[in-house]
Design a protein around this motif. Structure first.
Motif, PDB file in Angstrom:
ATOM      1  N   PHE A 113     -17.810  -5.585 -64.635  1.00  0.00           N
ATOM      2  CA  PHE A 113     -17.884  -4.512 -63.641  1.00  0.00           C
ATOM      3  C   PHE A 113     -18.048  -5.119 -62.250  1.00  0.00           C
ATOM      4  O   PHE A 113     -18.722  -6.142 -62.080  1.00  0.00           O
ATOM      5  N   THR A 114     -17.477  -4.456 -61.258  1.00  0.00           N
ATOM      6  CA  THR A 114     -17.719  -4.829 -59.875  1.00  0.00           C
ATOM      7  C   THR A 114     -17.429  -3.643 -58.968  1.00  0.00           C
ATOM      8  O   THR A 114     -16.963  -2.590 -59.418  1.00  0.00           O
ATOM      9  N   GLY A 115     -17.696  -3.810 -57.699  1.00  0.00           N
ATOM     10  CA  GLY A 115     -17.481  -2.756 -56.707  1.00  0.00           C
ATOM     11  C   GLY A 115     -17.705  -3.336 -55.333  1.00  0.00           C
ATOM     12  O   GLY A 115     -17.411  -4.507 -55.090  1.00  0.00           O
ATOM     13  N   ALA A 116     -18.252  -2.544 -54.438  1.00  0.00           N
ATOM     14  CA  ALA A 116     -18.484  -3.013 -53.073  1.00  0.00           C
ATOM     15  C   ALA A 116     -19.618  -2.233 -52.434  1.00  0.00           C
ATOM     16  O   ALA A 116     -19.885  -1.094 -52.807  1.00  0.00           O
ATOM     17  N   GLN A 117     -20.240  -2.849 -51.465  1.00  0.00           N
ATOM     18  CA  GLN A 117     -21.247  -2.187 -50.642  1.00  0.00           C
ATOM     19  C   GLN A 117     -20.643  -1.666 -49.343  1.00  0.00           C
ATOM     20  O   GLN A 117     -21.188  -0.753 -48.732  1.00  0.00           O
ATOM     21  N   PHE A 118     -19.521  -2.255 -48.919  1.00  0.00           N
ATOM     22  CA  PHE A 118     -18.896  -1.878 -47.652  1.00  0.00           C
ATOM     23  C   PHE A 118     -17.468  -1.399 -47.921  1.00  0.00           C
ATOM     24  O   PHE A 118     -16.771  -1.927 -48.790  1.00  0.00           O
ATOM     25  N   THR A 119     -17.043  -0.403 -47.173  1.00  0.00           N
ATOM     26  CA  THR A 119     -15.722   0.184 -47.378  1.00  0.00           C
ATOM     27  C   THR A 119     -14.613  -0.838 -47.115  1.00  0.00           C
ATOM     28  O   THR A 119     -14.834  -1.878 -46.476  1.00  0.00           O
ATOM     29  N   ASP A 120     -13.417  -0.500 -47.571  1.00  0.00           N
ATOM     30  CA  ASP A 120     -12.277  -1.405 -47.450  1.00  0.00           C
ATOM     31  C   ASP A 120     -11.937  -1.714 -46.000  1.00  0.00           C
ATOM     32  O   ASP A 120     -11.430  -2.803 -45.698  1.00  0.00           O
ATOM     33  N   ASP A 121     -12.191  -0.767 -45.091  1.00  0.00           N
ATOM     34  CA  ASP A 121     -11.863  -0.989 -43.678  1.00  0.00           C
ATOM     35  C   ASP A 121     -13.063  -1.461 -42.862  1.00  0.00           C
ATOM     36  O   ASP A 121     -12.985  -1.532 -41.633  1.00  0.00           O
ATOM     37  N   HIS A 122     -14.158  -1.794 -43.524  1.00  0.00           N
ATOM     38  CA  HIS A 122     -15.348  -2.306 -42.825  1.00  0.00           C
ATOM     39  C   HIS A 122     -15.083  -3.746 -42.374  1.00  0.00           C
ATOM     40  O   HIS A 122     -14.414  -4.505 -43.076  1.00  0.00           O
ATOM     41  N   PRO A 123     -15.609  -4.150 -41.210  1.00  0.00           N
ATOM     42  CA  PRO A 123     -15.402  -5.534 -40.752  1.00  0.00           C
ATOM     43  C   PRO A 123     -15.929  -6.573 -41.739  1.00  0.00           C
ATOM     44  O   PRO A 123     -15.450  -7.712 -41.748  1.00  0.00           O
ATOM     45  N   GLU A 124     -16.922  -6.200 -42.565  1.00  0.00           N
ATOM     46  CA  GLU A 124     -17.484  -7.135 -43.534  1.00  0.00           C
ATOM     47  C   GLU A 124     -17.151  -6.704 -44.970  1.00  0.00           C
ATOM     48  O   GLU A 124     -17.941  -6.912 -45.889  1.00  0.00           O
ATOM     49  N   ALA A 125     -15.976  -6.130 -45.159  1.00  0.00           N
ATOM     50  CA  ALA A 125     -15.585  -5.632 -46.478  1.00  0.00           C
ATOM     51  C   ALA A 125     -15.792  -6.704 -47.554  1.00  0.00           C
ATOM     52  O   ALA A 125     -15.297  -7.828 -47.433  1.00  0.00           O
ATOM     53  N   ASP A 126     -16.534  -6.344 -48.585  1.00  0.00           N
ATOM     54  CA  ASP A 126     -16.860  -7.289 -49.656  1.00  0.00           C
ATOM     55  C   ASP A 126     -16.086  -7.029 -50.941  1.00  0.00           C
ATOM     56  O   ASP A 126     -16.199  -7.786 -51.905  1.00  0.00           O
ATOM     57  N   GLY A 127     -15.279  -5.966 -50.961  1.00  0.00           N
ATOM     58  CA  GLY A 127     -14.551  -5.626 -52.169  1.00  0.00           C
ATOM     59  C   GLY A 127     -13.603  -6.708 -52.661  1.00  0.00           C
ATOM     60  O   GLY A 127     -13.634  -7.073 -53.848  1.00  0.00           O
ATOM     61  N   PRO A 128     -12.720  -7.252 -51.810  1.00  0.00           N
ATOM     62  CA  PRO A 128     -11.790  -8.269 -52.295  1.00  0.00           C
ATOM     63  C   PRO A 128     -12.478  -9.488 -52.908  1.00  0.00           C
ATOM     64  O   PRO A 128     -12.032  -9.999 -53.942  1.00  0.00           O
TER      65      PRO A 128
END
Length: 262
Positions: A113-128
């Motif tokens: 499982f994984t996800g993100a704390q910051f949205t895809d367009d956030h300057p610090e996007a962590d999803g990728p």
């Protein structure tokens, strides 16, 4: 064109912050599908990737039906002899519950499982970065795990400890691999309530759940599973009515034991 000789991974997209972008009013909404999220990877991993779009939901809105749907899809992908493992993209608010359900129903599967704390367009996007880590981790072998914020953790006992840090999860399980349990049957269709205990609290909410037709109640008690006398009395009423009550605790670590008299 993906190399047919490479291992195949299924990537199940369910929404969450990793799939969200910020609108003009400042609110974030999940909208990116699985392929769009795979396209955000900095470099193609040495595997084939099969995006599976289940839904695009904020995980705080998920109920047991949706969690069961995710677990069912994990089972379908694991049953495919071509598939070497499964990555689940999920919102962080209820990831611990869905991951635990998957661990109970598919204990031997290679699932991360994984996800993100910051949205895809956030300057610090962590999803990728989290997605890339999950893909690498699922190829290491069987087991239900979480890859998030640079940390890999078995999902038994995980909890979200931060609402705004990249490294969002911790585990409190004495045995992080979890007990040897298997839950093959769906858990949907029944009302299961959770009641939080606070100092001086009474049994009002437990009795209200009983009156509402709850078929089971989880009590988040104090300390090692302690509560007031009226809460104990309300639990006894549930037992007399044939409604099971499971005692948990608001304390994140340590085993629950019956220690106090009464």
């Amino acid at each position: 064109m993906q190399n047919a000789h490479l291992p195949l991974l299924a990537v199940i997209a369910t929404g969450g912050t990793i799939a969200s972008r910020t609108g003009g009013d400042g609110s974030s909404t999940p909208g990116l599908n699985g392929q769009a999220l795979l396209d955000r990877l900095d470099a193609p991993p040495p595997v084939r990737l099969r995006p599976v779009d289940l839904f695009a939901r904020d995980s705080s809105t998920l109920g047991l039906d949706e969690m069961q749907a995710i677990s069912d899809e994990i089972g379908r992908q694991l049953a495919d002899p071509e598939v070497s493992g499964v990555v689940v993209l999920h919102g962080t608010d209820s990831m611990e519950e869905t991951a635990l359900l998957a661990a109970l129903q598919h204990p031997k599967g290679a699932v991360v499982f994984t996800g993100a704390q910051f949205t895809d367009d956030h300057p610090e996007a962590d999803g990728p970065a989290n997605l890339a880590a999950a893909i690498a981790e699922v190829m290491r072998g069987d087991g239900i795990r979480l890859a998030f914020g640079g940390r890999v953790t078995p999902v038994w006992g995980i909890y979200k400890h931060s609402a705004d840090q990249r490294d969002a999860f911790r585990t409190c399980a004495p045995d992080a691999a979890g007990p040897d349990l298997h839950l093959p049957a769906p858990v949907t269709g029944l009302r299961i309530d959770t009641v939080a205990v606070h100092p001086g609290g009474d049994g009002l909410h437990i009795r209200a759940s009983l009156a509402a037709g709850a078929r089971g109640i989880v009590v988040a008690a104090l300390g090692s599973g302690n509560a007031t006398a009226d809460i104990v009395a309300a639990i006894a009423e549930c037992t007399a009515a044939g409604v099971p009550v499971v005692i948990s605790s608001r304390v994140p670590q340590g085993r629950l034991v019956a220690s106090y008299g009464g």
